[in-house]
Design a protein around this motif. Structure first.
Motif, PDB file in Angstrom:
ATOM      1  N   LYS A 237     -19.489-133.088 -65.356  1.00  0.00           N
ATOM      2  CA  LYS A 237     -18.264-132.817 -64.678  1.00  0.00           C
ATOM      3  C   LYS A 237     -17.920-134.140 -63.829  1.00  0.00           C
ATOM      4  O   LYS A 237     -18.721-134.909 -63.173  1.00  0.00           O
ATOM      5  CB  LYS A 237     -18.460-131.587 -63.512  1.00  0.00           C
ATOM      6  CG  LYS A 237     -19.003-130.185 -64.400  1.00  0.00           C
ATOM      7  CD  LYS A 237     -17.643-129.841 -65.346  1.00  0.00           C
ATOM      8  CE  LYS A 237     -17.849-128.412 -66.085  1.00  0.00           C
ATOM      9  NZ  LYS A 237     -16.721-128.187 -66.856  1.00  0.00           N
ATOM     10  N   SER A 238     -16.668-134.043 -63.483  1.00  0.00           N
ATOM     11  CA  SER A 238     -16.245-135.221 -62.914  1.00  0.00           C
ATOM     12  C   SER A 238     -14.675-135.155 -62.149  1.00  0.00           C
ATOM     13  O   SER A 238     -14.140-134.130 -62.318  1.00  0.00           O
ATOM     14  CB  SER A 238     -15.769-136.540 -63.941  1.00  0.00           C
ATOM     15  OG  SER A 238     -15.145-136.155 -64.954  1.00  0.00           O
ATOM     16  N   VAL A 239     -14.227-136.218 -61.246  1.00  0.00           N
ATOM     17  CA  VAL A 239     -12.917-136.180 -60.928  1.00  0.00           C
ATOM     18  C   VAL A 239     -12.209-137.494 -61.619  1.00  0.00           C
ATOM     19  O   VAL A 239     -12.854-138.100 -61.990  1.00  0.00           O
ATOM     20  CB  VAL A 239     -13.082-136.414 -59.435  1.00  0.00           C
ATOM     21  CG1 VAL A 239     -13.422-135.172 -58.573  1.00  0.00           C
ATOM     22  CG2 VAL A 239     -13.491-137.538 -58.976  1.00  0.00           C
ATOM     23  N   THR A 240     -10.964-136.970 -62.098  1.00  0.00           N
ATOM     24  CA  THR A 240     -10.334-138.379 -62.713  1.00  0.00           C
ATOM     25  C   THR A 240      -9.397-139.120 -61.638  1.00  0.00           C
ATOM     26  O   THR A 240      -8.683-138.432 -60.943  1.00  0.00           O
ATOM     27  CB  THR A 240      -9.360-137.669 -63.711  1.00  0.00           C
ATOM     28  OG1 THR A 240     -10.179-137.135 -64.722  1.00  0.00           O
ATOM     29  CG2 THR A 240      -8.561-138.698 -64.537  1.00  0.00           C
ATOM     30  N   VAL A 241      -9.773-140.549 -61.660  1.00  0.00           N
ATOM     31  CA  VAL A 241      -8.725-141.329 -60.915  1.00  0.00           C
ATOM     32  C   VAL A 241      -8.029-142.136 -61.748  1.00  0.00           C
ATOM     33  O   VAL A 241      -8.506-142.946 -62.606  1.00  0.00           O
ATOM     34  CB  VAL A 241      -9.821-142.216 -59.989  1.00  0.00           C
ATOM     35  CG1 VAL A 241      -9.053-143.112 -59.069  1.00  0.00           C
ATOM     36  CG2 VAL A 241     -10.857-141.465 -59.043  1.00  0.00           C
ATOM     37  N   ILE A 252      -7.579-145.231 -66.138  1.00  0.00           N
ATOM     38  CA  ILE A 252      -8.029-144.069 -66.085  1.00  0.00           C
ATOM     39  C   ILE A 252      -9.689-144.192 -65.844  1.00  0.00           C
ATOM     40  O   ILE A 252     -10.296-144.764 -66.672  1.00  0.00           O
ATOM     41  CB  ILE A 252      -7.815-143.031 -67.112  1.00  0.00           C
ATOM     42  CG1 ILE A 252      -6.485-142.877 -67.052  1.00  0.00           C
ATOM     43  CG2 ILE A 252      -8.495-141.721 -66.606  1.00  0.00           C
ATOM     44  CD1 ILE A 252      -5.918-142.180 -68.286  1.00  0.00           C
ATOM     45  N   ARG A 253     -10.197-143.615 -64.787  1.00  0.00           N
ATOM     46  CA  ARG A 253     -11.827-143.425 -64.521  1.00  0.00           C
ATOM     47  C   ARG A 253     -12.298-141.998 -64.384  1.00  0.00           C
ATOM     48  O   ARG A 253     -11.416-141.423 -63.840  1.00  0.00           O
ATOM     49  CB  ARG A 253     -12.130-144.576 -63.522  1.00  0.00           C
ATOM     50  CG  ARG A 253     -11.769-145.958 -63.961  1.00  0.00           C
ATOM     51  CD  ARG A 253     -12.414-146.619 -62.527  1.00  0.00           C
ATOM     52  NE  ARG A 253     -11.238-146.583 -61.505  1.00  0.00           N
ATOM     53  CZ  ARG A 253     -11.747-146.140 -59.984  1.00  0.00           C
ATOM     54  NH1 ARG A 253     -12.854-146.306 -59.902  1.00  0.00           N
ATOM     55  NH2 ARG A 253     -10.627-146.140 -59.281  1.00  0.00           N
ATOM     56  N   GLU A 254     -13.244-141.741 -64.848  1.00  0.00           N
ATOM     57  CA  GLU A 254     -13.942-140.432 -64.553  1.00  0.00           C
ATOM     58  C   GLU A 254     -15.162-140.935 -63.673  1.00  0.00           C
ATOM     59  O   GLU A 254     -16.068-141.557 -63.758  1.00  0.00           O
ATOM     60  CB  GLU A 254     -14.266-139.774 -65.708  1.00  0.00           C
ATOM     61  CG  GLU A 254     -13.322-139.432 -66.568  1.00  0.00           C
ATOM     62  CD  GLU A 254     -13.979-138.707 -68.070  1.00  0.00           C
ATOM     63  OE1 GLU A 254     -15.235-138.741 -68.083  1.00  0.00           O
ATOM     64  OE2 GLU A 254     -12.991-138.124 -68.553  1.00  0.00           O
ATOM     65  N   ILE A 255     -15.122-140.008 -62.320  1.00  0.00           N
ATOM     66  CA  ILE A 255     -16.183-140.213 -61.422  1.00  0.00           C
ATOM     67  C   ILE A 255     -16.974-138.919 -61.550  1.00  0.00           C
ATOM     68  O   ILE A 255     -16.674-138.054 -60.783  1.00  0.00           O
ATOM     69  CB  ILE A 255     -15.637-140.576 -59.965  1.00  0.00           C
ATOM     70  CG1 ILE A 255     -14.779-141.941 -60.105  1.00  0.00           C
ATOM     71  CG2 ILE A 255     -16.786-140.829 -58.957  1.00  0.00           C
ATOM     72  CD1 ILE A 255     -14.292-142.261 -58.803  1.00  0.00           C
TER      73      ILE A 255
END
Length: 373
Positions: A237-241, A252-255
């Motif tokens: 699971k992640s947040v998308t920046v 686009i990055r997934e943290i």
């Protein structure tokens, strides 16, 4: 401009008899920490804020605290209603909160909501389209027979300028997306082709719980911040920046997010799973599905295993009998009757006859309403 894409918080969700409020509180605090580190200009929340149309009071308070924390960080926040939300409740107070930078789009009234935010490259247009069905859209679009028709008409009315940067927020099912067990989707009938999103520089999708791209990286589901079914046990699971600079420049990055309690599947014989060497260095407090491989049922296995793993949500057997399709309830576990079944038994005991069709329908609807509350 930098923004964070979130969706499907499902605040107030219960799973396997457990309330996930503490887990959700923990992950929201972690998201706030990432916001402090990444300093996005805006936060986009693409629907399903709550797990039920009438959310628990604790869930509402939790989201209120989260929004207040975002306000204290001077973030613009854009929120659309999902299929689990009550659009009317989501819209309450929206005109007041608009002044503080909290932009809700709940009830679809045929108007395409467009918000504009500026950076050194000029305007960024954010189109906010909450969850809608063709039946609801037909009041405004006579020819909207399918989800595809509905979306095509909505996008046509947006009249996007291809020379400007355009973002769409929507909560729908896109053709070809990978699903999870925790989603409520009617299947192919809801399907929308990703090709309709060609005119947008980024599409912030909500509805599906697995983070994934659709055709291109800029059309994407960010996924849920927590795992809500064991089909998601292997997900990260992640947040998308998203960093959006001049037209055509999108990074686009997934943290990754780290939960308070993970959701895992463990497998082995009863003796293996109760061996200290197996579990002493593992996170026994996680939410677990236990798969026992013993050929014979273990008496009160669930109760005994719960002494080691206190958050077992599900227990199954995988042995020669189950592989042949003969399902047997594990020893020591009895399945609790459903509320309707209990009421039907009570009614028949007191009245000497079963409920008729009208009474059955009334009781089922009543139970459904109570469960939503």
């Amino acid at each position: 401009m930098r923004f964070m894409h979130l969706s499907d918080l499902h605040l107030g969700k219960r799973l396997g008899g457990y309330s996930l409020l503490d887990d959700q509180k923990y992950i929201l605090a972690q998201i706030l920490g990432i916001i402090d580190e990444e300093s996005p200009d805006a936060v986009l929340i693409a629907g399903d804020i709550y797990d039920k149309p009438v959310p628990a009071a604790e869930a509402v308070t939790m989201f209120d605290d989260f929004l207040f924390s975002l306000l204290g960080r001077n973030k613009e926040v854009y929120i659309i209603a999902g299929n689990h939300d009550s659009a009317e409740r989501i819209s309450f107070g929206s005109r007041i909160m608009e002044r503080q930078g909290i932009h809700f789009t709940g009830v679809f009234d045929g108007t395409i909501v467009k918000k504009v935010i500026y950076d050194k490259f000029g305007p960024v247009n954010i189109y906010c389209l909450p969850y809608i069905r063709p039946a609801g859209a037909r009041r405004f679009f006579e020819d909207a027979q399918t989800y595809q028709d509905m979306m095509e008409e909505c996008i046509r009315r947006m009249e996007t300028d291809e020379n400007e940067r355009n973002i769409l927020m929507t909560h729908q099912f896109v053709t070809g997306a990978q699903r999870s067990e925790s989603e409520e989707i009617a299947g192919g009938a809801e399907s929308i082709s990703a090709e309709v999103f060609e005119c947008f520089d980024y599409v912030a999708l909500g509805h599906l719980h697995r983070p994934q791209r659709m055709i291109r990286d800029e059309v994407r589901y960010c996924g849920t911040p927590l795992k809500y079914s064991f089909s998601e046990a292997g997900h990260v699971k992640s947040v998308t920046v998203v960093d959006m600079e001049e037209k055509g420049s999108v990074r686009i990055r997934e943290i990754p997010l780290v939960p308070l309690h993970d959701m895992r599947i463990i497998r082995g014989s009863y003796d293996e799973l109760t061996d200290r060497r197996y579990y002493e260095n593992s996170k026994t407090e996680d939410y677990l599905q236990v798969i026992l491989t013993d050929e014979e049922e273990v008496f009160k296995a669930f109760d005994k295993l719960s002494g080691i793993y206190p958050r077992i949500m599900k227990m199954d057997y995988d042995n020669s009998r189950t592989r042949m399709g003969t399902s047997v309830e594990p020893a020591g576990i009895s399945k609790a009757p459903e509320p309707f079944e209990l009421f039907a038994r009570l009614y028949e005991e007191h009245n000497g006859l079963p409920m008729n069709d009208e009474q059955t329908a009334y009781v089922r609807n009543l139970i459904k309403e109570l469960e939503e509350v």
